[in-house]
Design an enzyme around this catalytic site. Structure first.
Site, mmCIF file in Angstrom:
data_model
loop_
_atom_site.group_PDB
_atom_site.id
_atom_site.type_symbol
_atom_site.label_atom_id
_atom_site.label_comp_id
_atom_site.label_asym_id
_atom_site.label_seq_id
_atom_site.Cartn_x
_atom_site.Cartn_y
_atom_site.Cartn_z
ATOM 1 N N ASP A 165 0.882 -1.161 0.000
ATOM 2 C CA ASP A 165 0.000 0.000 0.000
ATOM 3 C C ASP A 165 0.934 1.229 0.000
ATOM 4 O O ASP A 165 2.134 1.094 0.291
ATOM 5 C CB ASP A 165 -0.850 -0.041 1.271
ATOM 6 C CG ASP A 165 -1.535 1.265 1.549
ATOM 7 O OD1 ASP A 165 -2.209 1.782 0.650
ATOM 8 O OD2 ASP A 165 -1.407 1.780 2.684
ATOM 9 N N ASP A 210 -0.097 5.136 0.887
ATOM 10 C CA ASP A 210 -0.319 6.150 1.926
ATOM 11 C C ASP A 210 -0.410 5.510 3.309
ATOM 12 O O ASP A 210 -1.255 4.640 3.548
ATOM 13 C CB ASP A 210 -1.585 6.940 1.604
ATOM 14 C CG ASP A 210 -1.454 7.667 0.274
ATOM 15 O OD1 ASP A 210 -0.547 8.495 0.167
ATOM 16 O OD2 ASP A 210 -2.232 7.379 -0.662
HETATM 17 C C1 XBP Z 1 -5.013 6.451 0.689
HETATM 18 C C2 XBP Z 1 -6.111 7.251 0.180
HETATM 19 C C3 XBP Z 1 -5.890 8.258 -0.860
HETATM 20 C C4 XBP Z 1 -5.121 9.499 -0.487
HETATM 21 C C5 XBP Z 1 -5.415 10.584 -1.487
HETATM 22 O O1 XBP Z 1 -5.057 5.195 0.071
HETATM 23 O O2 XBP Z 1 -7.232 7.062 0.598
HETATM 24 O O3 XBP Z 1 -7.165 8.659 -1.243
HETATM 25 O O4 XBP Z 1 -5.512 9.968 0.787
HETATM 26 O O5 XBP Z 1 -5.015 10.254 -2.764
HETATM 27 P P1 XBP Z 1 -3.861 4.105 0.169
HETATM 28 P P2 XBP Z 1 -5.827 10.750 -4.071
HETATM 29 O O6 XBP Z 1 -3.425 4.035 1.604
HETATM 30 O O7 XBP Z 1 -4.507 2.844 -0.305
HETATM 31 O O8 XBP Z 1 -2.761 4.538 -0.747
HETATM 32 O O9 XBP Z 1 -6.215 12.173 -3.832
HETATM 33 O O10 XBP Z 1 -4.863 10.594 -5.220
HETATM 34 O O11 XBP Z 1 -7.042 9.860 -4.188
HETATM 35 MG MG MG Z 2 -2.822 3.234 3.480
#
Ligand code: XBP
Ligand code: MG
Length: 232
Positions: free
Chosen positions: A17, A19
């Site tokens: 993953d 973020d």
């Molecule tokens: C994290 C998210 C993302 C980011 C924003 O997902 O929910 O939406 O906060 O990114 P993960 P975008 O942990 O699966 O990476 O604005 O590009 O959607």
């Molecule tokens: Mg995440």
């Protein structure tokens, strides 16, 4: 379940993953959303506590839409698309400046996994531009080539907790989910990976510290090493 669940030889690939897992990116996302709102002349501002709650909705566009719905604002897809594009350009600029480092142990794990000949991939709900910016700023642009699949918001429009992004990554790799391990930090991410049939290691993150991580195969403890846990 103990570390033996991840003995080397029991898996062929690791899917990351982004973020909260590769890096604590959500504060940069929050600042970027607020900058986009300001630039558009809107008086919206998401503070830390509100953003923590909004993170239950994955995807930036979906998060803005959820906020507008909660505030009883008329839905405006063109406005959402404009705000999100502006947010992405602010976010990628912040990340390109080098202000968002990888989480401890991540670079070491990537190095050890590559040395062991494992397949690496990314499965995330964030936008592709954000991944390119983060990997390039932290590991160098050539590191993008270390990942055999980069499945993003553009790959799977139905976002986590739906398993789609993981299923798409598995299909690209042609791998049996039983031979793949996901690293995740959130309830939504863990649910997505488990629904796709993967084993999951949860790495608790700042913004998802209140999440229920109990669906993970294993939750990391503070100070624990991913390299050791994965037998590398
Ligand atoms: C994290 C998210 C993302 C980011 C924003 O997902 O929910 O939406 O906060 O990114 P993960 P975008 O942990 O699966 O990476 O604005 O590009 O959607
Ligand atoms: Mg995440």
């Amino acid at each position: 379940m103990n570390g033996a669940a991840f003995a080397s030889g029991s898996y062929d690939a690791i899917l990351f993953d982004v973020d909260g897992t590769l890096a604590e990116t959500e504060e940069a996302h929050r600042l970027a959303f607020n900058a986009a709102f300001r630039e558009a002349g809107l008086a919206w501002h998401w503070d830390e506590a509100q953003y923590r709650a909004l993170l239950k909705v994955t995807g930036g566009k979906e998060r803005i839409a959820a906020f507008m719905q909660a505030e009883n604002l008329a839905m405006d897809a063109a406005l959402i698309a404009r705000l999100h594009a502006s947010k992405t350009s602010v976010y990628t600029r912040i990340v390109a400046e080098g202000s968002v480092p990888l989480r401890p142990g991540i670079e070491k794990l990537i190095t050890a996994a590559r040395a062991a000949g494992l397949t690496l991939g990314i499965a995330t709900t964030t936008s592709r531009a954000n991944i390119d910016a983060l990997i390039s700023a932290t590991l160098g642009p050539e590191a993008l080539g270390w990942f055999s699949v980069i499945a993003s918001a553009e790959t799977a429009p139905l976002k986590k907790p739906a398993p789609d992004v993981y299923l798409a990554a598995l299909e690209t790799l042609g791998l049996d989910p039983a031979r793949v391990i996901a690293i995740e930090d959130s309830f939504n991410g863990i649910r997505a990976a488990r629904e796709a049939g993967l084993r999951v290691i949860a790495t608790p993150s700042f913004y998802c510290s209140g999440d229920d991580l109990s669906e993970a195969t294993r939750v990391m403890e503070a100070g624990e090493s991913l390299v050791a846990l994965l037998g590398l």
